[in-house]
Design a protein around this motif. Structure first.
Motif, PDB file in Angstrom:
ATOM      1  N   CYS A 144      -2.009  -4.147   7.964  1.00  0.00           N
ATOM      2  CA  CYS A 144      -3.124  -4.389   7.044  1.00  0.00           C
ATOM      3  C   CYS A 144      -2.980  -3.604   5.741  1.00  0.00           C
ATOM      4  N   ASN A 145      -3.596  -4.160   4.698  1.00  0.00           N
ATOM      5  CA  ASN A 145      -3.868  -3.414   3.473  1.00  0.00           C
ATOM      6  C   ASN A 145      -5.302  -2.921   3.599  1.00  0.00           C
ATOM      7  N   PHE A 146      -5.464  -1.602   3.704  1.00  0.00           N
ATOM      8  CA  PHE A 146      -6.741  -0.995   4.088  1.00  0.00           C
ATOM      9  C   PHE A 146      -7.193  -0.029   2.994  1.00  0.00           C
ATOM     10  N   LEU A 147      -8.350  -0.321   2.378  1.00  0.00           N
ATOM     11  CA  LEU A 147      -8.911   0.511   1.313  1.00  0.00           C
ATOM     12  C   LEU A 147     -10.165   1.196   1.833  1.00  0.00           C
ATOM     13  N   ILE A 148     -10.246   2.531   1.680  1.00  0.00           N
ATOM     14  CA  ILE A 148     -11.374   3.293   2.206  1.00  0.00           C
ATOM     15  C   ILE A 148     -12.008   4.106   1.093  1.00  0.00           C
ATOM     16  N   PHE A 149     -13.320   3.975   0.930  1.00  0.00           N
ATOM     17  CA  PHE A 149     -14.077   4.822   0.012  1.00  0.00           C
ATOM     18  C   PHE A 149     -14.692   5.948   0.830  1.00  0.00           C
ATOM     19  N   GLY A 150     -14.248   7.181   0.556  1.00  0.00           N
ATOM     20  CA  GLY A 150     -14.774   8.346   1.242  1.00  0.00           C
ATOM     21  C   GLY A 150     -13.761   9.013   2.149  1.00  0.00           C
ATOM     22  N   LEU A 151     -13.646  10.335   2.024  1.00  0.00           N
ATOM     23  CA  LEU A 151     -12.839  11.134   2.942  1.00  0.00           C
ATOM     24  C   LEU A 151     -13.800  11.696   3.989  1.00  0.00           C
ATOM     25  N   THR A 152     -13.570  11.354   5.249  1.00  0.00           N
ATOM     26  CA  THR A 152     -14.510  11.685   6.311  1.00  0.00           C
ATOM     27  C   THR A 152     -13.781  12.259   7.521  1.00  0.00           C
ATOM     28  N   HIS A 153     -14.556  12.462   8.576  1.00  0.00           N
ATOM     29  CA  HIS A 153     -13.991  12.940   9.842  1.00  0.00           C
ATOM     30  C   HIS A 153     -12.916  11.991  10.375  1.00  0.00           C
ATOM     31  N   GLU A 154     -13.026  10.708  10.029  1.00  0.00           N
ATOM     32  CA  GLU A 154     -12.118   9.699  10.570  1.00  0.00           C
ATOM     33  C   GLU A 154     -10.896   9.438   9.695  1.00  0.00           C
ATOM     34  N   THR A 155     -10.710  10.181   8.626  1.00  0.00           N
ATOM     35  CA  THR A 155      -9.636   9.884   7.665  1.00  0.00           C
ATOM     36  C   THR A 155      -8.265   9.769   8.318  1.00  0.00           C
ATOM     37  N   LEU A 156      -7.872  10.756   9.094  1.00  0.00           N
ATOM     38  CA  LEU A 156      -6.553  10.732   9.731  1.00  0.00           C
ATOM     39  C   LEU A 156      -6.457   9.613  10.763  1.00  0.00           C
ATOM     40  N   LEU A 157      -7.579   9.299  11.396  1.00  0.00           N
ATOM     41  CA  LEU A 157      -7.589   8.206  12.366  1.00  0.00           C
ATOM     42  C   LEU A 157      -7.279   6.883  11.678  1.00  0.00           C
ATOM     43  N   TRP A 158      -7.934   6.615  10.544  1.00  0.00           N
ATOM     44  CA  TRP A 158      -7.689   5.344   9.835  1.00  0.00           C
ATOM     45  C   TRP A 158      -6.228   5.227   9.432  1.00  0.00           C
ATOM     46  N   SER A 159      -5.663   6.307   8.944  1.00  0.00           N
ATOM     47  CA  SER A 159      -4.254   6.279   8.543  1.00  0.00           C
ATOM     48  C   SER A 159      -3.352   5.994   9.732  1.00  0.00           C
ATOM     49  N   SER A 160      -3.675   6.546  10.900  1.00  0.00           N
ATOM     50  CA  SER A 160      -2.856   6.344  12.094  1.00  0.00           C
ATOM     51  C   SER A 160      -3.016   4.944  12.673  1.00  0.00           C
ATOM     52  N   LEU A 161      -4.249   4.436  12.686  1.00  0.00           N
ATOM     53  CA  LEU A 161      -4.489   3.119  13.266  1.00  0.00           C
ATOM     54  C   LEU A 161      -3.858   2.011  12.432  1.00  0.00           C
ATOM     55  N   ASN A 162      -3.713   2.253  11.135  1.00  0.00           N
ATOM     56  CA  ASN A 162      -3.058   1.255  10.280  1.00  0.00           C
ATOM     57  C   ASN A 162      -1.581   1.598  10.120  1.00  0.00           C
ATOM     58  N   HIS A 163      -0.948   1.889  11.230  1.00  0.00           N
ATOM     59  CA  HIS A 163       0.459   2.307  11.267  1.00  0.00           C
ATOM     60  C   HIS A 163       1.350   1.281  10.566  1.00  0.00           C
ATOM     61  N   ASN A 164       2.177   1.745   9.646  1.00  0.00           N
ATOM     62  CA  ASN A 164       3.097   0.899   8.868  1.00  0.00           C
ATOM     63  C   ASN A 164       2.391   0.015   7.838  1.00  0.00           C
TER      64      ASN A 164
ATOM     65  N   ALA B 186     -11.004  10.280  18.519  1.00  0.00           N
ATOM     66  CA  ALA B 186     -11.812  10.291  17.299  1.00  0.00           C
ATOM     67  C   ALA B 186     -13.281   9.993  17.563  1.00  0.00           C
ATOM     68  N   SER B 187     -13.576   9.176  18.568  1.00  0.00           N
ATOM     69  CA  SER B 187     -14.959   8.752  18.794  1.00  0.00           C
ATOM     70  C   SER B 187     -15.691   9.593  19.837  1.00  0.00           C
ATOM     71  N   ALA B 188     -14.986  10.444  20.556  1.00  0.00           N
ATOM     72  CA  ALA B 188     -15.624  11.255  21.594  1.00  0.00           C
ATOM     73  C   ALA B 188     -16.502  12.347  20.977  1.00  0.00           C
ATOM     74  N   ASN B 189     -17.664  12.573  21.582  1.00  0.00           N
ATOM     75  CA  ASN B 189     -18.574  13.638  21.159  1.00  0.00           C
ATOM     76  C   ASN B 189     -18.967  13.541  19.688  1.00  0.00           C
ATOM     77  N   ALA B 190     -19.183  12.328  19.201  1.00  0.00           N
ATOM     78  CA  ALA B 190     -19.577  12.130  17.803  1.00  0.00           C
ATOM     79  C   ALA B 190     -21.075  12.390  17.668  1.00  0.00           C
ATOM     80  N   THR B 191     -21.433  13.648  17.517  1.00  0.00           N
ATOM     81  CA  THR B 191     -22.843  14.025  17.496  1.00  0.00           C
ATOM     82  C   THR B 191     -23.340  14.360  16.102  1.00  0.00           C
ATOM     83  N   TYR B 192     -22.432  14.625  15.167  1.00  0.00           N
ATOM     84  CA  TYR B 192     -22.839  14.995  13.824  1.00  0.00           C
ATOM     85  C   TYR B 192     -23.128  13.744  12.993  1.00  0.00           C
ATOM     86  N   SER B 193     -24.049  13.873  12.052  1.00  0.00           N
ATOM     87  CA  SER B 193     -24.502  12.719  11.276  1.00  0.00           C
ATOM     88  C   SER B 193     -23.423  12.149  10.366  1.00  0.00           C
TER      89      SER B 193
END
Length: 305
Positions: A111-131, A82-89
């Motif tokens: 964790c209980n994780f609340l995110i405002f905004g759908l971004t490039h990292e959306t699927l990453l956040w869902s995966s990192l907060n597994h279960n 997710a963090s490799a080649n992060a060149t876009y703003s």
């Protein structure tokens, strides 16, 4: 070496018949006994050879269920991808992603994780907060519906923001006038008429004791954009009104911008800022008792008129 089952074959006794020529005739009962013994031995062999495999499989499944976090190699691989080649703003830098990921990985329970905004990292956040419980809030009903269509396991809701970046100072004046009423730091947001409060989410979202809140939306880079005043104010209230007690980690992305900086200082407080990674501010905000004689978000903040 594991012992193997053995077959035992019994030779039936025979008796000389008194028939003609003294021929030997086997007993029908003896043959039935041999057949029964053969069937029993065959069935026993199958059971004893399959049972260990079943036990091993069940034990492995139980062990897998007891592990709530992702295995470390998978965690690191997702993080790197997710963090490799992060060149876009519109993408987070490697250090920004790692800062959020470190807090998620440090939770004693998912964790209980609340995110405002759908971004490039959306699927990453869902995966990192597994279960864990992960909820996304976005301004676009179209993006939310497309996300749920492709990834039905993700929980996301859309919000119609009524604020605009150009209204920042008018909204701050409204907040100062209503800080002891509709814009107080401890309240039930469902019933709030504060212009900065998000009060139209599903009821259960307000009941969750959020451990981590990330503000990376809505858009805020032009005057007519909704801006992040409301998410920052709402995050500050959710953290201070947390029924379960404890602290809430709040991350604000692009904190160098005017709206994000002013609202973070006012509603999350400078003294709660623990670190800044590139454009990401990390605040830790504790619960506040519902003391109706106190209406300040921060020490020596504004006083009610």
């Amino acid at each position: 070496m594991k012992p193997t089952a053995r077959f035992i074959v019994l030779h039936p006794s025979v008796h000389k018949s008194g028939g003609v020529g003294g021929s030997v005739v086997p007993s029908h009962r003896a043959w039935l006994a041999v057949l029964a013994l053969f069937i029993f031995t065959f069935a026993f062999t199958i059971v004893t050879t399959r049972e260990p495999a079943t036990i091993t499989k069940n034990t492995a499944a139980a062990a897998g269920k007891s592990k709530s976090q992702l295995p470390k190699p998978v965690f690191d691989a997702l993080l790197h991808y997710a963090s490799a080649n992060a060149t876009y703003s519109d993408r987070m830098s490697a250090d920004e992603v790692k800062a959020v990921a470190a807090i998620l990985h440090s939770c004693n329970t998912p964790c209980n994780f609340l995110i405002f905004g759908l971004t490039h990292e959306t699927l990453l956040w869902s995966s990192l907060n597994h279960n864990g419980r992960t909820v996304f809030i976005d301004e676009s009903s179209y993006l939310v519906s497309k996300l749920e269509e492709k990834h039905p396991f993700i929980e996301a809701f859309d919000v119609q923001f009524t604020t605009r970046v150009s209204e920042l100072y008018d909204l701050m004046e409204h907040y100062k006038q209503e800080i002891s009423k509709e814009c107080r730091p401890v309240q039930n947001l469902l019933f709030s008429d504060c212009k900065l409060a998000i009060n139209d989410l599903p009821n259960h979202v307000y009941d969750v004791p959020w451990d981590v809140i990330l503000i990376d939306g809505p858009r805020g880079y032009f005057a007519g954009a909704p801006g992040r005043m409301a998410p920052i104010f709402t995050a500050g209230v959710l953290a201070r009104s947390k029924r379960a007690g404890g602290e809430t980690h709040i991350f604000v992305h692009e904190i160098e911008r005017e709206v994000e900086r002013i609202c973070s200082e006012e509603f999350l407080c400078k003294n709660n800022l623990v670190e800044t990674k590139d454009r990401l501010g990390h605040f830790v905000v504790g619960q506040m008792e519902a003391n109706w004689n106190r209406f300040e978000f921060c020490p020596s903040s504004v006083s009610p008129n």
